[in-house]
Design an enzyme around this catalytic site. Structure first.
Site, PDB file in Angstrom:
ATOM      1  N   GLU A   1      -7.653  -0.269  13.448  1.00 20.03           N
ATOM      2  CA  GLU A   1      -7.456  -1.581  14.091  1.00 20.03           C
ATOM      3  C   GLU A   1      -6.453  -1.483  15.247  1.00 20.03           C
ATOM      4  O   GLU A   1      -5.781  -0.462  15.427  1.00 20.03           O
ATOM      5  CB  GLU A   1      -6.979  -2.621  13.075  1.00 20.03           C
ATOM      6  CG  GLU A   1      -5.615  -2.309  12.492  1.00 20.03           C
ATOM      7  CD  GLU A   1      -4.784  -3.546  12.171  1.00 20.03           C
ATOM      8  OE1 GLU A   1      -4.705  -4.454  13.029  1.00 20.03           O
ATOM      9  OE2 GLU A   1      -4.198  -3.590  11.083  1.00 20.03           O
TER      10      GLU A   1
ATOM     11  N   LYS B   1       2.120  -6.816   2.042  1.00 18.63           N
ATOM     12  CA  LYS B   1       3.571  -6.970   2.167  1.00 18.63           C
ATOM     13  C   LYS B   1       4.103  -8.089   1.299  1.00 18.63           C
ATOM     14  O   LYS B   1       3.442  -9.104   1.110  1.00 18.63           O
ATOM     15  CB  LYS B   1       3.904  -7.355   3.609  1.00 18.63           C
ATOM     16  CG  LYS B   1       3.967  -6.222   4.537  1.00 18.63           C
ATOM     17  CD  LYS B   1       4.910  -6.568   5.678  1.00 18.63           C
ATOM     18  CE  LYS B   1       5.062  -5.368   6.557  1.00 18.63           C
ATOM     19  NZ  LYS B   1       3.832  -5.090   7.300  1.00 18.63           N
TER      20      LYS B   1
HETATM   21  N1  PSU Z   1       0.313  -6.640   8.117  1.00 15.03           N
HETATM   22  C1  PSU Z   1       1.042  -5.591   8.537  1.00 15.03           C
HETATM   23  N2  PSU Z   1       0.928  -5.162   9.816  1.00 15.03           N
HETATM   24  C2  PSU Z   1       0.069  -5.752  10.693  1.00 15.03           C
HETATM   25  C3  PSU Z   1      -0.730  -6.849  10.224  1.00 15.03           C
HETATM   26  C4  PSU Z   1      -0.570  -7.252   8.943  1.00 15.03           C
HETATM   27  O1  PSU Z   1       1.815  -5.041   7.778  1.00 15.03           O
HETATM   28  O2  PSU Z   1       0.011  -5.335  11.850  1.00 15.03           O
HETATM   29  C5  PSU Z   1      -1.719  -7.474  11.152  1.00 15.03           C
HETATM   30  C6  PSU Z   1      -3.134  -6.929  10.809  1.00 15.03           C
HETATM   31  O3  PSU Z   1      -3.856  -6.811  12.019  1.00 15.03           O
HETATM   32  C7  PSU Z   1      -3.712  -8.031   9.960  1.00 15.03           C
HETATM   33  C8  PSU Z   1      -3.111  -9.257  10.604  1.00 15.03           C
HETATM   34  O4  PSU Z   1      -5.121  -8.069   9.964  1.00 15.03           O
HETATM   35  O5  PSU Z   1      -1.778  -8.877  10.929  1.00 15.03           O
HETATM   36  C9  PSU Z   1      -3.125 -10.471   9.697  1.00 15.03           C
HETATM   37  O6  PSU Z   1      -2.649 -11.562  10.409  1.00 15.03           O
HETATM   38  P1  PSU Z   1      -2.733 -13.033   9.795  1.00 15.03           P
HETATM   39  O7  PSU Z   1      -1.743 -13.021   8.655  1.00 15.03           O
HETATM   40  O8  PSU Z   1      -2.349 -13.960  10.910  1.00 15.03           O
HETATM   41  O9  PSU Z   1      -4.139 -13.204   9.322  1.00 15.03           O
END
Ligand code: PSU
Ligand code: MN
Length: 332
Positions: free
Chosen positions: A51, A186
């Site tokens: 990604e 996390k």
């Molecule tokens: N968690 C991490 N690092 C990241 C992300 C999540 O530890 O870079 C990024 C990933 O691309 C994940 C996105 O798909 O954040 C999720 O964002 P949201 O919570 O806004 O859906």
């Protein structure tokens, strides 16, 4: 062997209308593939999707670029072709050139964080989009890449039962048959509810060499994983069964951070608590919340969380490459 590779390419072509060759890149429908990715796919070789939100929003420059390059190198050294996914000038790309990777890393948060809901708008406006787990899964699945490596996925946010802030990564896992290798979720998120939601979505969640679901910076979360896998071959068999059964749902393989890089739980925990309070006080919500929390936790831990983050992504790349090679051999 040759005939199965050919039929795979014909299938790809049928699926995505007429592929056109423009310069060296093969286009499948609206998606551009680098020559090494399209070659590997047509021959049934191992490819690992990666990604790009982790590059643009997850880490600062220049560590983001260094890590992205190192992760690609680990995938290659272990026998698979890396395919970093992003949207550049409105074109969804599966596989980036060195220049494109550099451009994305330089853009940082100027690139649009692109989840499923954002894709059409980024393409229509010819924008630059860094794909999250959900958007990356979509493009991986479109071109036939079953294995995707990241650091951590999104989940149910704390208080998500009130705010309804639930990452579209979870619903994507429920509707797109791609296996995502991550270090779990996390603890900025609500891990028990995230696992409940994944169950509702019908996602197979397997922890690697452990009974417990890992919490990204730490090996443990206090939550039991629904199933366990112990080797790359176990993972490949799981993915193969999911594909043969045409279940249509994704798989989450949770690979704990290596022991020597696990951050001290209390250090991370207090940083997370403070970052969460700050986000609430500043009114930071929606898709800005995850990048804010990641950046703040890194500042508050004096960079310790960034080096753990880099180590676990590389560890996931190693496992993902091995799974992908094993799966390609199984499907020969
Ligand atoms: N968690 C991490 N690092 C990241 C992300 C999540 O530890 O870079 C990024 C990933 O691309 C994940 C996105 O798909 O954040 C999720 O964002 P949201 O919570 O806004 O859906
Ligand atoms: Mn959200």
């Amino acid at each position: 062997m040759v005939s199965s590779a050919l039929s795979r390419l014909v299938n790809l072509q049928r699926h995505f209308q007429v592929p056109k060759r423009s310069d060296d890149n093969l286009c499948i429908g609206m998606v551009k593939l680098t020559p090494d990715v399209s070659e590997a796919l047509s021959r049934g070789r191992a490819v690992v999707a990666l990604e790009s939100t982790i590059i643009s929003h997850g880490m600062p420059y220049p560590q983001n670029l260094e890590t992205a390059k190192e992760v690609e190198a680990i995938v290659r050294e272990n026998g698979a072709v890396p395919a970093t996914v992003a949207i550049l000038d409105g074109v969804p790309c599966v596989g980036l050139s060195a220049e494109e990777l550099e451009r994305l890393a330089n853009l940082g948060t100027k690139a649009r964080k692109t989840a499923r809901r954002d894709i059409a708008h980024v393409v229509a406006t010819k924008g630059d989009g860094a794909t999250t787990v959900s958007a990356t899964m979509i493009f991986a699945s479109m071109v036939g890449i079953p294995v995707f490596v990241t650091g951590g996925i999104g989940g149910v946010h704390r208080h998500g039962e009130n705010t309804m802030d639930i990452s579209s990564d979870l619903t994507e896992l429920g509707r797109t048959p791609v296996a995502v290798i991550s270090a779990g979720v996390k603890s900025i998120l609500d891990i028990p509810r995230t696992l409940e939601y994944l169950e509702t979505q019908g996602v197979c969640v397997a922890a690697y060499k452990t009974n417990e679901f890992p919490a990204f910076f730490t090996e443990t979360s206090g939550c039991k994983a629904p199933c366990r896998v112990d080797t790359p071959e176990d993972c490949a068999r799981l993915i193969d069964a999911n594909m043969k059964l045409k279940l249509g749902t994704g798989i989450l393989i949770a690979n704990p951070i290596p022991k020597e890089h696990a951050a001290s739980g209390s250090l991370i925990d207090s940083a997370i608590q403070r970052a969460l309070r700050e986000a609430r006080d500043k009114g930071i919500t929606g898709n800005a919340e995850t990048p804010f929390l990641l950046g703040r936790v890194n500042e508050l831990t004096g960079g310790a969380s960034l080096s753990s983050n880099i180590a676990l992504v590389k560890n996931n790349a190693l496992l993902g490459a091995k799974i992908s090679v094993s799966l390609a051999q199984m499907r020969e």
